[in-house]
Design a protein around this motif. Structure first.
Motif, PDB file in Angstrom:
ATOM      1  N   UNK A 263      15.778   8.971   7.361  1.00  0.00           N
ATOM      2  CA  UNK A 263      15.392   8.186   6.378  1.00  0.00           C
ATOM      3  C   UNK A 263      16.738   7.364   5.864  1.00  0.00           C
ATOM      4  N   UNK A 264      17.468   8.358   5.289  1.00  0.00           N
ATOM      5  CA  UNK A 264      18.759   8.150   4.757  1.00  0.00           C
ATOM      6  C   UNK A 264      19.569   7.375   5.567  1.00  0.00           C
ATOM      7  N   UNK A 265      19.733   7.866   6.816  1.00  0.00           N
ATOM      8  CA  UNK A 265      20.745   7.260   7.775  1.00  0.00           C
ATOM      9  C   UNK A 265      20.285   5.730   7.875  1.00  0.00           C
ATOM     10  N   UNK A 266      18.907   5.695   8.257  1.00  0.00           N
ATOM     11  CA  UNK A 266      18.498   4.192   8.513  1.00  0.00           C
ATOM     12  C   UNK A 266      18.762   3.363   7.139  1.00  0.00           C
ATOM     13  N   UNK A 267      18.341   3.802   6.092  1.00  0.00           N
ATOM     14  CA  UNK A 267      18.581   2.943   4.721  1.00  0.00           C
ATOM     15  C   UNK A 267      20.013   2.616   4.570  1.00  0.00           C
ATOM     16  N   UNK A 268      20.966   3.746   4.851  1.00  0.00           N
ATOM     17  CA  UNK A 268      22.249   3.334   4.647  1.00  0.00           C
ATOM     18  C   UNK A 268      22.735   2.104   5.550  1.00  0.00           C
ATOM     19  N   UNK A 269      22.221   2.037   7.036  1.00  0.00           N
ATOM     20  CA  UNK A 269      22.542   1.140   7.793  1.00  0.00           C
ATOM     21  C   UNK A 269      21.926  -0.368   7.303  1.00  0.00           C
ATOM     22  N   UNK A 270      20.932  -0.375   6.777  1.00  0.00           N
ATOM     23  CA  UNK A 270      20.293  -1.663   6.379  1.00  0.00           C
ATOM     24  C   UNK A 270      20.922  -2.119   5.108  1.00  0.00           C
TER      25      UNK A 270
ATOM     26  N   UNK B 211       0.881  -1.292   0.145  1.00  0.00           N
ATOM     27  CA  UNK B 211       0.080  -0.041   0.195  1.00  0.00           C
ATOM     28  C   UNK B 211       0.935   1.063  -0.015  1.00  0.00           C
ATOM     29  N   UNK B 212       1.856   1.274   0.885  1.00  0.00           N
ATOM     30  CA  UNK B 212       2.750   2.541   0.772  1.00  0.00           C
ATOM     31  C   UNK B 212       3.426   2.594  -0.480  1.00  0.00           C
ATOM     32  N   UNK B 213       3.813   1.585  -1.280  1.00  0.00           N
ATOM     33  CA  UNK B 213       4.401   1.728  -2.558  1.00  0.00           C
ATOM     34  C   UNK B 213       3.241   2.260  -3.522  1.00  0.00           C
ATOM     35  N   UNK B 214       2.237   1.846  -3.311  1.00  0.00           N
ATOM     36  CA  UNK B 214       1.048   2.565  -4.280  1.00  0.00           C
ATOM     37  C   UNK B 214       0.857   3.982  -4.199  1.00  0.00           C
ATOM     38  N   UNK B 215       0.863   4.554  -2.835  1.00  0.00           N
ATOM     39  CA  UNK B 215       0.690   5.821  -2.312  1.00  0.00           C
ATOM     40  C   UNK B 215       1.798   6.629  -2.964  1.00  0.00           C
TER      41      UNK B 215
ATOM     42  N   UNK C 247      10.841   4.266  -1.314  1.00  0.00           N
ATOM     43  CA  UNK C 247      10.622   5.467  -0.283  1.00  0.00           C
ATOM     44  C   UNK C 247      11.998   6.344  -0.552  1.00  0.00           C
ATOM     45  N   UNK C 248      12.936   5.755  -1.100  1.00  0.00           N
ATOM     46  CA  UNK C 248      14.271   6.381  -1.467  1.00  0.00           C
ATOM     47  C   UNK C 248      14.083   7.022  -2.741  1.00  0.00           C
TER      48      UNK C 248
END
Length: 642
Positions: free
Chosen positions: A376-383, A321-325, A362-363
């Motif tokens: 968001x960018x920091x969290x994605x970098x860690x993942x 759903x988030x992707x669609x939005x 999201x990115x």
């Protein structure tokens, strides 16, 4: 509404015996025994059949009904009497649906159904729907007595089914790949078509029937045209949220861009606007997705309302759903600060549980909207630093490109780009050529140099691959190649590999990033300061591929020279007129494209003077602008009166 009983079926199927066809939906009379009833009622003939439902996901096997010797008969339902159901044999529908929703395998569903002595046809069809959602292989269906019992009753009592029960069962059975040419599907389709012709189907029924036909026959179905015709005659204003969503879903799959049914869409859009605040996260995301597919760019008010109400649903959206939005936000060019704030609150803490597709979307949203969201960018970098192996190469690129575009290095940058180098070494061949170029170009924007891979990028074979795939070697692609080449030349003097051939090298165009209005204001201020237009030039093409917004030449003593003069030039000033388009949104942080340009101009010998929009937006006359420019450009020129 018809009632279904499953009593006796386990015994029958386990013995692979025949069964007597009886009035199984409790609404009709029970068949009398062969010898007659005590009350002298008329004897009813028995149909002795053996029913076997065989399913296979890769091939359809038809339902077979064979005659068997008399003597082995088991009633399809329990003692129905006059059709009334004792309270202790009936489960409340809402309780049933609640328990059904919590079951995760077809085996669990069948075990649950075996414990229910009596159910309505809508409950039975809901059970089939749940089986179609959770079934991963066909073994559970082939071996299930309960499934065969349900199929038998749906086929031979189809005329007594409610509209909802009939169409829900049809949808589920099609999804479960029951043979579309078999008698079961044919019977349900025939019954549905008959009710359609009589005008007995509601808006929701029409949409359910239409979706079933789309799965079975595709958009070319003749019956589908009849359904859409009936749908246009319905009073859409009386539809609730679930019916409106069903209409959108139906039109999305059957009407392409929706031009043929635009009048119907306009009515649906108008009604949906009035109930936008009532839509659940699932309904809201479905509507936005449909608006994108149907290209409803004129439904501005509805899109704005849906985007506004999506903020409160951010914590509750599923990944899909988030992707669609987010894709709808991108398609319609919409952005809301409160939505970004909601993402920043929710995404970092739930990121590790999110699917790669949702993370990359999201990115992509942050990148295209120029949103520098450090949480968001920091969290994605860690993942990515710890789990990039679970991402496709496209998703890896979509997650990393925003760092370059937004000119941002996260705290975990060493780990992140170390991980990227490892991915490139092991999965280089899996990257599409254009994806790989985008990724490596993003790296150089933030001064992370892919020296070990430049030789492969400048290789003629790789360039041929770029040429062969859309968009080919267009100006944007060749600009990226040129900037990679310039980076290798200026910032990586130790690189000794192949160079980019001259035929692929192009000048960079300022394009939409140049704020012409701001440029003209600065030019007016310079004219007031320098008195003559000959002392500066605008939009100057340099021999080094870049275009300078404004260039001023100085001699050895610091005097301004005419812009056309080439001799005795001791210093060159490059004025970068940075409008809002060159910064991250709502920020004073330069984007990667402008940052690398200014970095390269300095390496090429220019003295870069940045004129950002936020420093001059309040200067409302020429005198103030000239005074600002004097101090900015000539801070140590005592001969000038600022």
């Amino acid at each position: 509404m018809a009632l279904i009983s499953l009593r006796g079926w386990r015994f029958c199927a386990s013995r692979c015996a025949g069964m007597t066809l009886s009035k199984s939906f409790m609404g009709g009379q029970r068949k009398a025994p062969r010898g007659g009833s005590p009350g002298g009622s008329t004897r009813m003939p028995r149909a002795r059949v053996k029913c076997q439902y065989v399913l296979c996901r890769n091939s359809h096997v038809p339902v077979r009904i064979q005659s068997v010797p008399a003597g082995e008969t088991v009633p399809l339902c329990g003692d129905a009497g006059n059709g009334r159901v004792p309270d202790d044999r009936w489960m409340d529908e809402q309780v049933f649906f609640g328990k059904l929703k919590g079951l995760d395998t077809s085996r669990e569903v069948f075990e649950f159904l075996s414990s229910v002595e009596m159910m309505s046809d809508t409950m039975a069809s809901a059970a089939l729907q749940r089986i179609s959602e959770v079934e991963v292989d066909d073994r559970g269906l082939k071996d299930s007595d309960v499934f065969r019992a349900l199929c038998f009753q749906f086929e031979y009592e189809s005329s007594k089914l409610s509209n909802t029960g009939l169409l829900s069962a049809l949808q589920a059975l099609i999804k479960l790949r029951v043979d579309p040419r078999g008698s079961l599907i044919a019977k349900l389709l025939s019954e549905g078509q008959e009710r359609l012709g009589k005008g007995q189907l509601t808006t929701q029924n029409l949409c359910d029937f239409g979706e079933a036909l789309l799965e079975l026959e595709g958009p070319a179905s003749v019956i589908l045209e009849q359904i859409l015709s009936h749908l246009q005659e319905k009073d859409i204003a009386k539809c609730g949220p679930s019916e409106l969503v069903a209409v959108y879903r139906m039109l999305q799959r059957s009407a392409g861009e929706g031009k043929q049914y635009q009048d119907l869409l306009n009515r649906v859009n108008h009604v949906t606007l009035s109930v936008a605040s009532q839509l659940s996260p699932r309904f809201l995301s479905t509507v936005l997705n449909s608006l994108v597919v149907l290209r409803q760019t004129q439904a501005v008010s509805l899109v704005i309302a849906l985007c506004k109400h999506s903020v409160k649903h951010v914590p509750y959206f599923t990944d899909h759903e988030l992707v669609s939005v987010l894709e709808a936000f991108l398609y319609f060019g919409h952005r809301q600060q409160v939505f970004t704030e909601a993402l920043e609150m929710h995404i970092p803490k739930s990121l590790r549980a999110m699917r790669p597709e949702a993370i990359s979307t999201v990115m992509k949203y942050c990148c295209q909207k120029r949103i520098l969201s450090k949480p968001i960018l920091d969290a994605v970098a860690e993942v990515l630093s710890s789990g990039a192996d679970g991402f496709t190469t496209e998703q890896i690129a979509e997650c990393l490109m925003p760092f370059g575009t937004l000119n941002y290095l996260p705290p975990s940058a060493p780990l992140l780009f170390g991980k990227l180098e490892g991915v490139l070494r092991t999965r280089f061949g899996q990257f599409r050529p254009h994806t790989l170029l985008n990724l490596l170009h993003s790296c150089v924007l933030v001064q992370r140099y892919p020296v070990n891979f430049l030789a492969k990028i400048f290789n003629p074979y790789f360039l041929q691959q770029l040429q062969a795939q859309p968009p080919g070697l267009d100006r944007f692609v060749t600009s990226q190649l040129t900037q990679l080449f310039l980076t290798a030349t200026l910032e990586c003097p130790f690189y000794e590999g192949p160079k980019l051939l001259p035929k692929y090298q192009v000048k960079f165009q300022p394009g939409s990033s140049l704020d012409v209005h701001l440029l003209n204001r600065v030019k007016t201020g310079l004219l007031y300061l320098l008195k003559k237009r000959i002392y500066f030039a605008s939009e100057v093409s340099t021999p080094y591929f870049y275009t300078v917004d404004i260039e001023i030449k100085l001699d050895e003593e610091g005097f301004v020279l005419p812009a056309a003069q080439c001799e005795e030039v001791h210093r060159r000033l490059a004025l970068c007129i940075d409008g809002q388009n060159r910064f991250c949104i709502n920020s004073h942080h330069l984007l990667g494209e402008e940052a690398i340009k200014q970095r390269h101009l300095k390496l090429l010998g220019y003295e870069v003077v940045q004129i950002p929009f936020f420093e001059i937006e309040t200067l409302n006359n020429c005198r103030k602008m000239a005074k600002y420019l004097c101090k900015k450009i000539f801070p140590h020129a005592y001969g000038l009166r600022c």
